[in-house]
Design an enzyme around this catalytic site. Structure first.
Site, PDB file in Angstrom:
ATOM      1  CG  HIS A   1       3.889  -2.258   5.873  1.00 19.48           C
ATOM      2  ND1 HIS A   1       3.880  -0.872   5.921  1.00 19.48           N
ATOM      3  CD2 HIS A   1       2.607  -2.647   5.936  1.00 19.48           C
ATOM      4  CE1 HIS A   1       2.630  -0.450   6.022  1.00 19.48           C
ATOM      5  NE2 HIS A   1       1.833  -1.510   6.022  1.00 19.48           N
TER       6      HIS A   1
ATOM      7  N   GLY B   1      -4.770   2.790   1.855  1.00 20.49           N
ATOM      8  CA  GLY B   1      -4.863   2.030   3.097  1.00 20.49           C
ATOM      9  C   GLY B   1      -3.583   1.952   3.898  1.00 20.49           C
ATOM     10  CD  GLN B   2       2.370   3.691   3.426  1.00 21.96           C
ATOM     11  OE1 GLN B   2       2.211   4.311   2.383  1.00 21.96           O
ATOM     12  NE2 GLN B   2       3.560   3.454   3.948  1.00 21.96           N
TER      13      GLN B   2
ATOM     14  CG  ASN C   1      -1.877  -1.151   1.232  1.00 24.55           C
ATOM     15  OD1 ASN C   1      -2.402  -1.540   0.208  1.00 24.55           O
ATOM     16  ND2 ASN C   1      -2.099  -1.715   2.398  1.00 24.55           N
TER      17      ASN C   1
END
Length: 116
Positions: free
Chosen positions: A102, A95-96, A89
């Protein structure tokens, strides 16, 4: 390069506990605390990079290593043969929520398309 306020940097430094499943010199993999599938592991670089784009610009080869580690996690978790998803993301609209690169490794159930 570390951000003292970053949750994932604190996990790398051992200041915040995590269920670590794999470590390398440059990466760390641990179980997501809010799993969205039976297998949900995050693969992060030990160095702080805000997102995948920042990492790609700053460190040629780091994303390759993260994807290789995601596959190693999938192998170890027994989901490589049936299939798994790697999600990166980038930005709050995607949506991060933690701004440290990651990769989500998701599997162990059917993953419908389109996602979310």
């Amino acid at each position: 390069m570390v951000d003292p306020d970053c949750l994932f940097c604190k996990i790398v430094k051992g200041e915040v506990p995590a269920d670590i499943v794999r470590e390398t010199e440059r990466t760390l993999a641990f179980r997501d605390i809010n799993p969205q599938a039976p297998t949900h592991v995050l693969v992060i670089p030990r160095e702080h990079h805000r997102d995948a784009v920042a990492a790609a610009i700053a460190d040629n080869g780091l994303l390759d290593e993260i994807v290789r580690e995601a596959h190693e996690v999938a192998e170890a978790e027994g989901i490589a043969e049936t299939g798994y998803r790697i999600v990166l993301n980038t930005g709050p609209g995607a949506g991060q929520t933690v701004f440290h690169l990651h990769a989500h490794v998701l599997g162990g159930r059917g993953l419908n398309w389109p996602p979310g």
